[in-house]
Design a protein around this motif. Structure first.
Motif, mmCIF file in Angstrom:
data_model
loop_
_atom_site.group_PDB
_atom_site.id
_atom_site.type_symbol
_atom_site.label_atom_id
_atom_site.label_comp_id
_atom_site.label_asym_id
_atom_site.label_seq_id
_atom_site.Cartn_x
_atom_site.Cartn_y
_atom_site.Cartn_z
ATOM 1 N N ALA A 1 -4.039 2.497 8.246
ATOM 2 C CA ALA A 1 -5.245 1.812 8.740
ATOM 3 C C ALA A 1 -4.990 0.312 8.914
ATOM 4 O O ALA A 1 -5.536 -0.317 9.826
ATOM 5 N N THR A 2 -4.168 -0.247 8.057
ATOM 6 C CA THR A 2 -3.828 -1.667 8.177
ATOM 7 C C THR A 2 -2.958 -1.925 9.402
ATOM 8 O O THR A 2 -3.116 -2.931 10.110
ATOM 9 N N LEU A 3 -2.042 -0.983 9.690
ATOM 10 C CA LEU A 3 -1.028 -1.212 10.709
ATOM 11 C C LEU A 3 -1.483 -0.905 12.136
ATOM 12 O O LEU A 3 -0.962 -1.502 13.081
ATOM 13 N N VAL A 4 -2.419 0.035 12.307
ATOM 14 C CA VAL A 4 -2.805 0.452 13.663
ATOM 15 C C VAL A 4 -3.305 -0.711 14.500
ATOM 16 O O VAL A 4 -2.772 -0.977 15.595
ATOM 17 N N GLN B 1 0.824 -1.211 0.000
ATOM 18 C CA GLN B 1 0.000 0.000 0.000
ATOM 19 C C GLN B 1 0.861 1.264 0.000
ATOM 20 O O GLN B 1 0.575 2.223 -0.708
ATOM 21 N N VAL B 2 1.940 1.258 0.758
ATOM 22 C CA VAL B 2 2.857 2.394 0.751
ATOM 23 C C VAL B 2 3.483 2.547 -0.631
ATOM 24 O O VAL B 2 3.576 3.650 -1.182
ATOM 25 N N PRO C 1 -0.563 5.662 1.562
ATOM 26 C CA PRO C 1 -0.067 5.613 2.938
ATOM 27 C C PRO C 1 -1.177 5.583 3.978
ATOM 28 O O PRO C 1 -1.026 4.978 5.040
ATOM 29 N N ALA C 2 -2.312 6.262 3.703
ATOM 30 C CA ALA C 2 -3.412 6.257 4.675
ATOM 31 C C ALA C 2 -3.973 4.850 4.844
ATOM 32 O O ALA C 2 -4.281 4.416 5.964
ATOM 33 N N LEU D 1 3.818 7.211 7.597
ATOM 34 C CA LEU D 1 3.641 8.554 8.156
ATOM 35 C C LEU D 1 4.459 9.576 7.377
ATOM 36 O O LEU D 1 3.987 10.699 7.102
ATOM 37 N N ALA D 2 5.682 9.234 7.002
ATOM 38 C CA ALA D 2 6.517 10.156 6.228
ATOM 39 C C ALA D 2 5.882 10.437 4.872
ATOM 40 O O ALA D 2 5.934 11.576 4.371
ATOM 41 N N ALA D 3 5.288 9.390 4.256
ATOM 42 C CA ALA D 3 4.644 9.577 2.952
ATOM 43 C C ALA D 3 3.436 10.505 3.064
ATOM 44 O O ALA D 3 3.056 11.164 2.085
ATOM 45 N N GLU D 4 2.828 10.546 4.250
ATOM 46 C CA GLU D 4 1.706 11.463 4.470
ATOM 47 C C GLU D 4 2.163 12.863 4.865
ATOM 48 O O GLU D 4 1.338 13.742 5.110
ATOM 49 N N GLY D 5 3.474 13.086 4.951
ATOM 50 C CA GLY D 5 4.012 14.382 5.326
ATOM 51 C C GLY D 5 4.103 14.597 6.824
ATOM 52 O O GLY D 5 4.447 15.694 7.275
#
Length: 916
Positions: free
Chosen positions: A734-737, A723-724, A729-730, A763-767
């Motif tokens: 959601a998959t990882l939490v 997904q990344v 990234p979002a 998180l980095a990909a989401e800024g």
């Protein structure tokens, strides 16, 4: 500091006999790996080898051993030193590993030595004499079983052309029988050291100091066919054979080389010339396959056997030492056969009695296999049935199930069909041999027999009831193979309830089954407890194979939960116990797929790829020769993971696709949920830049269900990675939490660190760079605590750069320094890497799509080469892969085409339009 004089080859004595006949036997040949020069002191072993080395053009490393070298680290330091002293370069890393590793990890530097020899050989292919020779003189000083096992490993994996020569007073405890079958060994024993007429002249006059005439020398040489042992006996008697008739015109005593005439010579010219006490001792003890004072005393009903054995040894009366302590010996085979023949002629009734004493002594002193061998040789089937009933179970659980099957096959059919104990023994032997398809009818036959005994009030009805627990235990394993978890669990619990009433110790095997049940259901804590119990009871019950398997699975779980140090400690302690109680180096070394796989993963994770490969190497034979499907999947999984860690992505993809295919096709025959091969395959595709192919695998992953939380977590982590990579990234977050929460709750620390790493990239990909750095810091802290290293190096280039920029990694510390060096050494991805092996992996044609599981591009290539009539080795050469890989492809395409042979595969492929 090493004593360099040990590396100097002794100078040849100008007075010694030149022996070109034997020197030619020592020369290298295509298959040979080992020269074995075995003889008592004074037989010219060192002189012979020195003469051969002097005329050889091969580079030779010489090492003279002594009693101080009987320690593993010192022994290998001197072996490496011998190569360096004689000009082999590139061994610095090998020496460094040897100085730093623990004794349990010596396979690493040994592997490094093998690799250096291979590199040296391949760097000079133009020179046929470039392969090295290693000479180990006085090898009889080496008695440590650890060194013998390490030498077995060293010789098993030597590159072609490298030749080892051992000169020893005793036959070493190495797997010589297996190597002889493969034609790896050239044996030069006393029986082969027969002298020519000229050598006889030198022997009698210079060695033995007898002033014999030329006619006497020629006559004795002709009589004995140059057999040095027979000549020595004649010389020790003070006069040559037939000396009273020396030079007589009617002398017609020339001997041909055959067993009957040698036997006649031994009896008439040797045995009868001995004093009565020696002659009686030789005849009485000929019934012993091996000799020690205690055994000889028992057979003879005397107490002076040690003195007589030492006298025979001093006089070289065909007695070969089997150790350096003058405790165990054997007679030369031909000499013993002659003695047995004479003993049987003189007193047949006494011969039978003495043979029975030998067997009873062997049984009473724990030499069960040797005793059974004697019983089988004498075809005493009732006694064989009795001994197998008493000792067979322990032999099976010590790893000798195949031998037990052979012995059971030797029994007459009525004997087998009348004995529930023997039928149960056959069931266990077949079970450990993975021949589970044969068990159901045997179990039904056995249950019918037991029911009849109970109904008829058979004298052994109580014992018959006790066998029911063993039957239930076997049926629980069969239920697992059918994925019938409830039946397996119910049967196991019933066995645990009745276990104290059985005559056969079953607790270790039962708890191992319970551990498999819990592991399959994902109850990892309960699995660990059951497996610890299995190890504990296995040690009490002296069942090495069960201890090794249970400890291996326990270590596998501990490693995958992130307890690397605990997993390594488990492997080490279990291996030490098994080696202590299964220490005969002549027998195959017990190997656990679980344990070697766990060790491969542990050392791969610790960035020690050579050591990881040394534990993987013994498992590859199982893949090539065929093994149980679950073991096949595990081996290919760790093999693929090691290839992935080393950047050999196409190799990784091939073995992982094989593992995934076998896991799908053979799922009903695997007792546990196979490792997450699909998750690792997806990572391989990402590493080679094939995001779409990784996405296709994700679709398959998400449609699968997993009972084992480790597999479920691993697959979900790979989903987040894809997904990344796809710019979502979002979705990855959601998959990882929820995954992070469950991994932390269940203390799956390895996965937790991996989740945090992928989470930080998302998180980095989401800024969200601050949150990403915080999450990455947590991941590094977790990795440092557990000693994870490759976990970081295998991440994406983006994550590796983020790690290098993180201040916490710049702090002083050994782990930090190693990780920094490792990360900086990682190559950046390139188009060349991305295209490796996948350039032609396009969408399968319509014909291929007709199959339930389409053939891969590699499998289609193999099919086309089969169609051209190429053999497996030629296909491997054409494709530039190992023969083992070709076999794996053929096995997969057979499964996908639902065929069982090349002919059927070609016919099916033509019918489908895959071939023209």
């Amino acid at each position: 500091m090493l004593l360099t004089t040990k590396f100097l080859r002794p100078s040849a004595d100008p007075r010694s006999v030149i022996r070109p006949r034997l020197s030619s036997l020592l020369e290298a040949s295509a298959a040979k790996r080992l020269n074995l020069v075995i003889a008592p002191a004074g037989f010219g072993k060192t002189t012979l080898v020195c003469q051969w080395c002097a005329q050889s053009t091969r580079p030779t490393a010489w090492l003279s051993l002594d009693e101080h070298d009987n320690e593993p680290r010192r022994f290998w330091q001197y072996v490496i030193g011998a190569f360096e002293a004689n000009g082999l370069t590139g061994l610095e890393e090998c020496r460094q590993q040897l100085a730093q590793c623990r004794l349990e990890e010596l396979e690493g530097p040994i592997t490094a030595l093998i690799n250096t020899l291979t590199t040296d050989l391949t760097s000079d292919l133009s020179n046929e004499q470039s392969a090295w020779s290693l000479v180990l003189d006085d090898y009889h000083f080496i008695q440590d079983t650890r060194i013998q096992r390490q030498m077995s490993y060293f010789l098993d994996y030597l590159p072609p052309g490298v030749l080892v020569t051992l000169a020893s007073r005793t036959e070493p405890a190495l797997p010589l029988a297996r190597w002889r079958v493969r034609r790896w060994v050239e044996d030069i024993h006393p029986g082969l050291l027969a002298f020519s007429e000229e050598e006889c002249r030198h022997f009698f006059r210079d060695t033995m100091g007898l002033a014999l005439s030329e006619s006497d020398i020629r006559r004795v040489c002709a009589r004995t066919e140059g057999w040095v042992a027979a000549m020595q006996l004649s010389a020790l008697s003070g006069s040559p054979v037939d000396s009273t008739r020396a030079g007589g015109a009617g002398d017609q005593h020339q001997l041909d080389i055959d067993e009957r005439r040698i036997s006649d010579y031994v009896l008439s010219e040797v045995l009868e010339q001995q004093p009565e006490p020696i002659r009686r001792f030789l005849l009485d003890t000929a019934f012993c396959p091996r000799l020690c004072a205690s055994l000889c005393d028992a057979v003879r009903g005397a107490s002076d056997s040690q003195v007589l054995l030492e006298q025979l040894l001093r006089e070289n009366l065909f007695l070969i030492p089997l150790d350096t302590r003058n405790e165990w010996f054997r007679y030369h085979d031909l000499f013993r056969e002659a003695l047995l023949q004479r003993a049987g002629q003189l007193a047949p009734e006494n011969a039978e009695q003495k043979w029975q004493r030998v067997v009873h002594w062997l049984l009473d002193h724990g030499h069960v296999q040797e005793a059974i061998g004697q019983i089988v040789q004498h075809r005493d089937w009732p006694w064989l049935a009795q001994v197998l009933s008493e000792h067979g179970n322990n032999l099976i659980h010590s790893g000798f199930h195949l031998q037990v099957l052979d012995w059971l096959d030797a029994l007459p059919a009525p004997t087998m069909s009348a004995s529930p104990q023997l039928l149960m023994l056959q069931v266990w032997a077949l079970f450990f041999a993975n021949r589970v398809e044969m068990l159901a009818p045997l179990l039904s036959e056995l249950e019918d027999m037991l029911d009849r005994q109970v109904a008829d009030s058979h004298p052994d009805a109580e014992g018959a009831l006790g066998l029911q627990s063993e039957i239930s235990l076997i049926r629980s394993y069969l239920a697992r193979s059918r994925s019938d978890d409830k039946s397996a669990s119910d049967l196991t619990q019933q066995v645990l309830k009745d276990i104290d009433h059985t005559r056969i110790p079953l607790k270790s095997v039962t708890y191992y089954g319970l551990g498999l049940d819990c592991y399959g259901k994902g109850e990892l804590a309960d699995a660990e407890e059951a497996l610890k119990s299995s190890v504990r009871y296995g040690e009490v019950e002296r069942k090495p194979s069960t201890v090794l398997s249970s400890g291996g699975l326990l270590a596998w779980i501990q490693y995958n939960r992130g307890d690397i140090d605990t997993a390594l400690e488990t492997c080490t302690s279990v291996r030490q116990w098994v080696d202590q109680h299964h220490s005969d180096p002549r027998q195959p070394m017990l190997i656990s797929c679980w344990q070697n796989s766990a060790l491969t993963e542990i050392y791969r994770e610790r960035n020690q790829p050579q050591l990881a490969a040394s534990y993987l190497a013994p498992l590859l034979d199982h893949v090539e020769n065929g093994t149980e499907p679950g073991q096949h999947v595990i081996i290919q999984f760790v093999r693929g993971h090691l290839a992935f860690s080393e950047g050999r992505y196409q190799d990784a993809i091939e073995v992982l696709e094989d593992a995934a295919s076998v896991a799908r096709r053979k799922r009903a025959n695997i007792l546990f949920e196979p490792p997450a091969c699909s998750a690792l395959l997806a990572r391989c595709y990402l590493a080679t830049g094939h995001v779409e192919k990784a996405a296709d695998w994700v679709e398959q992953i998400t449609s699968e269900t997993f009972t084992n939380p480790l597999n479920r977590e691993q697959n979900q982590i790979s989903v987040a990675r894809v997904q990344v990579a796809m710019g979502q990234p979002a979705a990855a977050t959601a998959t990882l939490v929820p995954l992070r929460l469950s991994a932390e709750k269940d203390q799956h620390y390895r996965h937790l660190a991996e989740i945090q790493l992928v989470y930080s990239e998302a998180l980095a990909a989401e800024g969200k760079h601050k949150e990403a750095r915080q999450m990455l810091t947590l991941a590094l802290q977790r990795a440092a605590e557990a000693g994870f290293m490759r976990l970081l190096a295998e991440e994406s280039p983006t994550l590796r750069r983020m790690c290098l920029e993180l201040p916490v990694l710049q702090a002083p510390g050994v782990w930090n320094q190693k990780v920094l060096e490792m990360l900086r050494a990682q190559p950046e991805p390139s188009e060349a890497v991305a295209d490796v092996g996948l350039a032609n992996a396009g969408t399968p044609g319509n014909e291929n799509a007709q199959l339930p599981e389409p053939l891969s591009q590699r499998e289609i290539q193999v099919l086309e080469l089969i169609n051209q009539g190429l053999a497996n080795k030629d296909i491997a050469s054409t494709m530039g892969v190992a023969p083992t890989t070709v076999k794996a492809h053929i096995r997969n395409l057979y499964g996908k085409l639902a065929v069982g042979s090349r002919t059927e595969a070609l016919a099916k492929a033509r019918a489908l339009g895959l071939l023209t």
